[in-house]
Design a protein around this motif. Structure first.
Motif, PDB file in Angstrom:
ATOM      1  N   LEU A  38      -4.728 -17.702 -43.809  1.00  0.00           N
ATOM      2  CA  LEU A  38      -3.552 -17.480 -44.648  1.00  0.00           C
ATOM      3  C   LEU A  38      -3.860 -16.410 -45.681  1.00  0.00           C
ATOM      4  O   LEU A  38      -4.895 -16.472 -46.367  1.00  0.00           O
ATOM      5  CB  LEU A  38      -3.132 -18.771 -45.345  1.00  0.00           C
ATOM      6  CG  LEU A  38      -2.295 -19.789 -44.543  1.00  0.00           C
ATOM      7  CD1 LEU A  38      -2.926 -20.142 -43.218  1.00  0.00           C
ATOM      8  CD2 LEU A  38      -2.065 -21.055 -45.363  1.00  0.00           C
ATOM      9  N   PHE A  45       0.256 -24.206 -47.057  1.00  0.00           N
ATOM     10  CA  PHE A  45       0.740 -23.144 -47.938  1.00  0.00           C
ATOM     11  C   PHE A  45       0.852 -23.638 -49.379  1.00  0.00           C
ATOM     12  O   PHE A  45       0.636 -22.871 -50.322  1.00  0.00           O
ATOM     13  CB  PHE A  45       2.088 -22.627 -47.443  1.00  0.00           C
ATOM     14  CG  PHE A  45       1.976 -21.694 -46.274  1.00  0.00           C
ATOM     15  CD1 PHE A  45       1.614 -20.374 -46.462  1.00  0.00           C
ATOM     16  CD2 PHE A  45       2.212 -22.138 -44.985  1.00  0.00           C
ATOM     17  CE1 PHE A  45       1.489 -19.505 -45.384  1.00  0.00           C
ATOM     18  CE2 PHE A  45       2.101 -21.284 -43.904  1.00  0.00           C
ATOM     19  CZ  PHE A  45       1.734 -19.956 -44.108  1.00  0.00           C
ATOM     20  N   ILE A  74       6.284 -21.878 -45.401  1.00  0.00           N
ATOM     21  CA  ILE A  74       5.952 -20.995 -46.519  1.00  0.00           C
ATOM     22  C   ILE A  74       6.909 -21.238 -47.681  1.00  0.00           C
ATOM     23  O   ILE A  74       6.498 -21.381 -48.838  1.00  0.00           O
ATOM     24  CB  ILE A  74       5.994 -19.524 -46.069  1.00  0.00           C
ATOM     25  CG1 ILE A  74       5.029 -19.283 -44.898  1.00  0.00           C
ATOM     26  CG2 ILE A  74       5.642 -18.604 -47.221  1.00  0.00           C
ATOM     27  CD1 ILE A  74       5.057 -17.858 -44.364  1.00  0.00           C
TER      28      ILE A  74
END
Length: 617
Positions: A259, A286, A318
């Motif tokens: 990420l 996230f 997200i």
């Protein structure tokens, strides 16, 4: 016809030959050579004695005597299975004390260097340099060694040495969750060096631990989340107002996603905050990386971040993770490149290709909306236009309009330019960084987790060094847009034009209405329609792009002026802002900007230097 006789062996000859072979194969006992040992040195403990043993000696065997344990070493320049070198040493670990005595034979080295196996030390150093420069394949290394005319090892030798070098550089292949947690604990302290990578936050969950939600439970039950950053990258994060976030694959051999989170400056250059290795890319993952940035801010004594925008694709994980950490008072910007790619894949299902092309052109005009109010009005006119044009009830057009309305006007509607000023409408800068990681960081190889952590630390370290303001080629975080020579030239030519510009002043600023393209003036009726936004059709909305509106604050820097043309939304500066500053004599263009005739564009490359006298230029 003649018949060939059968073969008959001569038994007597065979018996004689066998007897000769037996006589020759009788083992001849060699006289054992005696060794005379000479005392070399005595050490107080075993560690000092073992450190004194050089690399040319290899442990051979051990004897236990009344005086203590004797460990014998042989010269490793000779083959293990073959004639040994006369030189050897042994260590006596005294039984009655901690002392260790080193003994050495009187005989000198009598091995032959040409028979020594293995790769030469200089060749090993060259292989390591080639590997660090990105030449990682064995055959590529052989070609490089041939061009350098070095002593050539075999292909198997190079492969075996690369395996050893990878273990030395990256560590072992396998790593347990306990070892992973121990590695994180050893790198969690904030270093003094601003460029050194450290673990800003980590989370390791085992099988027997309770999970926060059922969504995150996988088949194996184990979870890992590690965020790596540096002090310099976190300092850049403290200056940011919007976030870019995405996940990339094909970096870790186990299939874990990596990420990436960062921001862009006023030159649209991407600046990462760090990278995270997680076992998945769900909401909690996230949420972890966004929370890790806040933890990093606390560790370097900075204020917590309050971003105003998030640029990403349509992934719900997200958006949900960002909302859980920073709240819901932000603008969700949908990447225009991702959106257009999805729409192009769907619009091709329309039967009439001419209608499909016209729909795409209308969507591109809709994307240039300079505010949320304009976008909502224009999107309503867009749906109205195609519902009226589809009088024959073409099913393919109806299906596309339903898809577009539900997906891109209700669920993900943040793909237009004017949703937020000084914020990009695409995630291309981060996508380019993902490619750089694969090309320069891992050289397109998938590494196991234990080794990728070392590589990730090197990647973060390189990111941080590149953004050092003292570096010649440093990537400085731009706080205002850079005006290129090409823009100076276009702005100067625009300032020299004879366009009629309308200026309306108020207490705090001046608003300029500028005719677009080749138009020379603006009628009062067109201006009123533009200001009131009284559009009844989508075509009338497209004609609103005949007027640009620029606002310049009184008494402030002219570079902070705003314009609603597409060029300003994409580059945060445009020829109208710079040209108006030239026209009002707030600034002067460089002399090189005046060398291009009016109406012509500047060619690529540096401006031509002045020719000698008496020559026409």
């Amino acid at each position: 016809m003649v018949q060939v006789a059968q073969y008959e062996s001569d038994l007597s000859d065979e018996v004689v030959e066998e007897n000769n072979d037996l006589n020759q194969n009788k083992k001849v006992k060699k006289k054992k050579r005696s060794k005379h040992w000479v005392k070399e040195a005595t050490f107080d403990n075993a560690e000092e004695a073992e450190e004194s043993v050089e690399n040319i000696w290899s442990k051979q065997y051990t004897n236990y005597t009344d005086h203590g344990r004797r460990v014998y070493y042989r010269c490793n320049k000779a083959k293990l299975r073959g004639p040994q070198c006369s030189a050897s040493i042994h260590l006596l670990y005294h039984a009655d004390s901690d002392q260790v005595t080193v003994y050495k034979t009187e005989g000198e080295h009598d091995h032959h260097d040409e028979k020594v196996r293995g790769i030469d030390e200089n060749v090993k150093k060259c292989i390591e340099e080639l590997y660090n420069d990105g030449i990682m394949k064995s055959k590529q290394i052989i070609r490089a060694l041939q061009t350098r005319k070095m002593k050539m090892p075999t292909l198997i030798q190079i492969k075996n040495y690369l395996v050893q070098y990878k273990k030395k550089k990256y560590g072992l292949h396998k790593i347990s969750l306990g070892e992973l947690e121990q590695w994180c604990e050893g790198n969690v302290e904030v270093p003094i060096d601003e460029n050194k990578a450290f673990v800003a936050s980590y989370k390791i969950l085992y099988d027997n631990e309770e999970y926060e939600d059922d969504e995150d439970i996988e088949e194996d039950g184990n979870k890992l989340r590690i965020f790596i950053s540096s002090v310099r990258l976190l300092n850049i994060a403290s200056m940011s107002s919007h976030f870019h976030a995405d996940a990339t694959y094909k970096l870790v051999w186990q299939g874990f996603p990596v990420l990436i989170v960062g921001t862009t400056d006023f030159n649209k250059a991407f600046h990462p905050f760090g990278l995270a290795v997680c076992s998945n890319e769900k909401t909690k993952d996230f949420e972890f990386i966004f929370n890790s940035i806040q933890v990093g801010m606390q560790k370097i004594n900075k204020d917590l971040l309050k971003p105003t925008a998030l640029i990403s694709d349509a992934a719900g994980a997200i958006k949900n993770g960002f909302t859980n950490i920073f709240g819901s008072s932000y603008n969700q910007i949908m990447c225009w490149a991702h959106m257009k790619r999805k729409v192009n894949n769907r619009v091709c299902q329309i039967d009439d290709k001419h209608i499909a092309k016209e729909i795409i052109e209308d969507i591109e005009m809709l994307q240039l909306s300079n505010s949320t109010e304009v976008f909502k009005l224009a999107s309503t006119l867009f749906i109205k236009k195609w519902n009226m044009n589809n009088k024959q009830k073409n099913e393919s057009i109806l299906d596309f309009m339903n898809y577009f309305h539900n997906e891109w006007l209700k669920t993900n509607d943040g793909w237009y330019e004017g949703i937020q000023v000084y914020t990009p409408s695409t995630n291309n800068a981060l996508e380019a960084t993902n490619r750089t990681i694969k090309d320069d960081g891992t050289f397109r190889e998938r590494h196991i987790l234990s080794r990728f952590l070392t590589i990730a630390s090197n990647i973060v370290n390189n990111w941080s060094i590149e953004r050092d303001i003292t570096s010649i080629n440093g990537k400085i975080f731009a706080t205002e847009p850079t005006i290129s020579l090409e823009l100076w030239t276009l702005s100067y030519q625009w300032a020299k034009s004879t366009k009629d510009i309308i200026c309306i002043s108020n207490d705090s600023s001046k608003i300029y209405y500028i005719p677009a393209r080749d138009l020379q003036s603006i009628s009062q009726a067109s201006l009123n329609k533009y200001k009131n936004k009284t559009w009844s059709t989508f075509n009338q909305f497209t004609k609103s792009f005949d007027i640009w509106c620029m606002e310049m604050d009184n008494g402030s820097d002219w570079r902070k002026s705003k314009c609603n043309c597409p060029g300003f939304f994409k580059n945060y500066i445009c020829k109208h802002v710079v040209g108006m500053a030239i026209r009002l004599k707030y600034c002067k263009p460089p002399p090189s900007a005046k060398t291009v005739p009016i109406g012509e564009k500047r060619k690529r490359g540096r401006p031509a230097k002045a020719k000698p006298a008496l020559l026409v230029q």
